[in-house]
Design a protein around this motif. Sequence first.
Motif, short mmCIF file in Angstrom:
data_model
loop_
_atom_site.label_atom_id
_atom_site.label_comp_id
_atom_site.label_asym_id
_atom_site.label_seq_id
_atom_site.Cartn_x
_atom_site.Cartn_y
_atom_site.Cartn_z
N ILE A 115 47.41 44.36 42.55
CA ILE A 115 46.79 43.49 43.55
C ILE A 115 47.62 42.24 43.78
N HIS A 116 48.44 41.87 42.77
CA HIS A 116 49.34 40.73 42.94
C HIS A 116 50.72 41.16 43.46
N ALA A 157 36.16 38.05 39.42
CA ALA A 157 35.57 36.73 39.19
C ALA A 157 36.61 35.69 38.78
N THR A 158 37.67 36.12 38.08
CA THR A 158 38.68 35.18 37.60
C THR A 158 39.88 35.07 38.54
N SER A 159 39.79 35.67 39.72
CA SER A 159 40.89 35.64 40.68
C SER A 159 40.68 34.55 41.72
N LYS A 164 40.65 37.76 45.80
CA LYS A 164 39.32 38.37 45.94
C LYS A 164 39.21 39.11 47.27
N ARG A 165 39.74 38.54 48.33
CA ARG A 165 39.72 39.23 49.62
C ARG A 165 40.56 40.49 49.57
N ARG A 169 39.28 44.33 50.27
CA ARG A 169 39.90 45.19 51.27
C ARG A 169 40.40 46.49 50.66
N TRP A 170 41.15 46.39 49.56
CA TRP A 170 41.70 47.58 48.94
C TRP A 170 40.64 48.38 48.19
#
Length: 309
Positions: A115-116, A157-159, A164-165, A169-170
């Motif tokens: 995700i990053h 929650a920790t992002s 988070k968006r 989406r993914w």
Amino acid sequence: VVFARFATMYFFQSQVVGVHEPEVAFSTFKNYAFYILLTFLVLALVHTRDDFLRLMRTILAGGVGILAFVILGFVRGQGLWTEFTPLSTEGVRYLAFPHAYYLMIVLLIAIAVWIHRLFRHSVVALGIMGVQFLGIVGSLMRHLWIAFVVGVAVLIATSSATVKRQFLRWGQVFFGGMLLVSLIGGTAVIIFPDSSIGSVAARFLDPLLIRITSLGHVTEDLSALWRLKLWQTAFARFWESPLLGIGFGQEITFDVRGYISTVRVRDLHNSLFGLFLQMGIVGFALFVALQASLIVGYLRQRKHLLSTM
């Protein structure tokens, strides 16, 4: 370290007093003391960003290696060594618990990395993660499903708000794809019930649906009733020595609908409760303090990293 020393004392006490299964007492000592020391050893060896990346690559590589067990399970029609954890419902497991458990940890790390956008080949990584997810689902371990959902929720929650968006989406794309595959498999079962495709899909989907629906019918699930009776009996034994616990290498015998079961306290199907029962309030408090120190250390390090970015 204090908790590990406390567990070591329990092990030696079990050898002096004598227990029914001293080898189980040693295995419990290994889980509670030796593995914790290994964790701190890893932390002591990781000093730089390169050290951390090397550790993460090693963990992710292990997850790729487990794909062989996932594929083997689906080819054989049953996962390797799954006979040691029989199902209380119909069907077979396609991946054994130890492999599925480690795979869940790896997948949570991989999701955070993906995700990053830190993977060089994101499409390949996504495909591997999809197979890993299929392996966790195919293990039919309901508590791992719940733990995975909780793990993803913690990641979200920790992002940051941007991440988070991206998760949202993914997540829609991923679960939409999984739903599409499920619909195709279900359609194949209905339209071609006697074909090889239909039989393969039915062999996977039918037990999966039964396991999912059983989460909402605890009173009708023999496995759930067995666990509840086990925990009730274990809680009654807790009062024998609430402060220091009943020690390592102990067993619990109980009755479920006329069927007598004997279970090692180490295998209580609830690791925290097992620790609580064996080491009592004092040991459990030390364990909670250990976890709290790790969380506080993580939050401090995270705050420091964010302040330097």
